[in-house]
Enzyme design. Structure first.
Site, PDB file in Angstrom:
ATOM      1  N   CYS A 130      -2.286   1.808   8.079  1.00  0.00           N
ATOM      2  CA  CYS A 130      -1.247   0.902   7.613  1.00  0.00           C
ATOM      3  C   CYS A 130      -1.659  -0.570   7.459  1.00  0.00           C
ATOM      4  O   CYS A 130      -1.977  -1.244   8.423  1.00  0.00           O
ATOM      5  CB  CYS A 130      -0.129   1.030   8.637  1.00  0.00           C
ATOM      6  SG  CYS A 130       1.222  -0.040   8.441  1.00  0.00           S
ATOM      7  N   GLU A 154       0.824  -1.212   0.000  1.00  0.00           N
ATOM      8  CA  GLU A 154       0.000   0.000   0.000  1.00  0.00           C
ATOM      9  C   GLU A 154       0.859   1.264   0.000  1.00  0.00           C
ATOM     10  O   GLU A 154       1.895   1.311   0.667  1.00  0.00           O
ATOM     11  CB  GLU A 154      -0.865   0.035   1.268  1.00  0.00           C
ATOM     12  CG  GLU A 154      -1.778  -1.151   1.387  1.00  0.00           C
ATOM     13  CD  GLU A 154      -2.553  -1.139   2.703  1.00  0.00           C
ATOM     14  OE1 GLU A 154      -3.234  -2.117   2.968  1.00  0.00           O
ATOM     15  OE2 GLU A 154      -2.449  -0.150   3.457  1.00  0.00           O
TER      16      GLU A 154
HETATM   17  S1  SF4 Z   1       3.330  -0.379  13.269  1.00  0.00           S
HETATM   18 FE1  SF4 Z   1       4.596  -2.094  13.923  1.00  0.00          FE
HETATM   19  S2  SF4 Z   1       3.790  -3.920  12.829  1.00  0.00           S
HETATM   20 FE2  SF4 Z   1       2.966  -2.075  11.819  1.00  0.00          FE
HETATM   21  S3  SF4 Z   1       4.370  -1.717  10.156  1.00  0.00           S
HETATM   22 FE3  SF4 Z   1       5.038  -0.414  11.855  1.00  0.00          FE
HETATM   23  S4  SF4 Z   1       6.563  -1.664  12.940  1.00  0.00           S
HETATM   24 FE4  SF4 Z   1       5.428  -3.036  11.589  1.00  0.00          FE
END
Ligand code: SF4
Length: 350
Positions: free
Chosen positions: A334, A92
């Site tokens: 995310c 993404e």
């Molecule tokens: S928040 Fe944590 S699990 Fe998500 S992409 Fe970032 S480092 Fe990886």
């Protein structure tokens, strides 16, 4: 799989071109198409001789990613691109629009091994790193689609950037270079959950205009370890020590990212602990009210609670912004869209 041409630095590109028996000026011509014109295919490149293009096509690709879908948020007009790699993984990329600022949120890995509980990207573990070219190809997709040059980059999409240090660093250098996208270091932010070797290495690079953002999320080691399993390996006090090294080296304030989760990270003692860390690092804070993802039962605090938490920090003299995730209506947080698509594509068990 063909090698993405954006995998190469300027010098490496010159060597590859020389290796194909072509004149050195062809490398500058090609770089112009790759970065200034954000070309996605060989067909768009009009001023290179056909035999040279054929030689390139045999080994390389202009863009290694293909578009799966594009969604525009009705709330804030952010744009989410779901892209597919040559080996069929999904990633993404999000374009965030704020006034004249066009910020691209880049992914750096397929999946993520950090396994943060509030994040969809870590839900199914780490698959692989993205190469520098695959990171830079995301920018070309956005620039070409929007017919513009993006102004800012944040390394905050899928993956932990400092766990993919070499490729991320190479992409930062190409993004900022005069032969690259020419996005200055001042307009690039790298985010980390606290990979200490990466933070210490970064402090030694000549990147002192770069912005570093640390995902703190709790001032309490035990709570933080529940939210971010990697905290068991990299303890908070050691991370803070490494961040001080960056703060002393770089000319930019560090930003602390802090997710507000009801009764877990929004308590009075959390505000006090966060204030103490902020003052020690001379950092500013981004408060991010929790955005629900599948499989987790955390809750977002009420608006009043969020405001009270913010005021507590401001009373201590800390610069605070509250950031609601861009494009909540298009799953822009995310990894959510990728996770949903991967799960849909999987054969159902009887
Ligand atoms: S928040 Fe944590 S699990 Fe998500 S992409 Fe970032 S480092 Fe990886």
């Amino acid at each position: 799989m063909n090698i993405p041409l954006r995998d190469f630095s300027e010098l490496e590109l010159k060597k590859e071109i020389a290796g194909l028996g072509e004149k050195p000026f062809r490398a500058a011509q090609l770089a112009g198409w790759l970065y200034k014109k954000a070309a996605l295919t060989f067909e768009e490149i009009t001023n290179l001789p056909a035999p040279f293009k054929e030689k390139l096509k045999a080994r390389f690709c202009v863009n290694s990613l293909s578009l799966v879908s594009k969604d525009i948020s009705a709330e804030d007009h952010s744009v989410k691109y779901l892209l597919r790699t040559q080996d069929s993984h999904l990633l993404e990329t999000v374009l965030i629009l704020q006034g004249k600022r066009r910020t691209i949120c880049l992914s750096t890995q397929i999946g993520c091994k950090m396994g943060c509980r509030f994040c969809a990207s870590g839900k199914e573990g780490m698959i692989r790193h993205l190469s520098a070219g695959e990171i830079l190809d995301q920018i070309a997709w956005v620039n070409q689609d929007q017919q513009c040059h993006s102004s800012n980059l944040v390394y905050m999409g899928m993956g932990e950037p400092l766990d993919n240090y070499d490729h991320v660093l190479k992409s930062i250098r190409a993004a900022g270079a005069p032969w690259g996208y020419e996005i200055g270091q001042r307009r690039i932010t790298v985010s980390t959950v606290g990979v200490i070797p990466g933070i210490r290495k970064l402090a030694r690079e000549n990147l002192n205009q770069l912005k570093l953002s640390f995902s703190l999320h709790s001032p309490d080691n035990a709570v933080r370890a529940k939210l971010i399993p990697s905290n068991r390996k990299y303890q908070l006090d050691e991370i803070i020590d490494a961040l001080k090294q960056v703060r002393d080296q770089f000319k930019r304030k560090i930003t602390l990212e802090y997710i507000l989760i009801e009764e877990l990270t929004d308590r009075d003692e959390d505000a006090q602990g966060l204030a103490k860390i902020c003052l020690g690092l001379k950092a500013k804070v981004n408060l991010i009210p929790y955005n629900r993802i599948e499989d987790e039962a955390f809750k977002r605090p009420s608006r009043e609670k969020i405001q009270a938490f913010q005021q507590e920090l401001e009373k201590a003299g800390i610069r605070v912004t509250v950031r609601y995730s861009a494009g909540q209506d298009i799953d822009a947080a995310c990894g959510q869209l990728r996770l949903r698509e991967e799960r849909k594509a999987r054969p159902k068990r009887s």
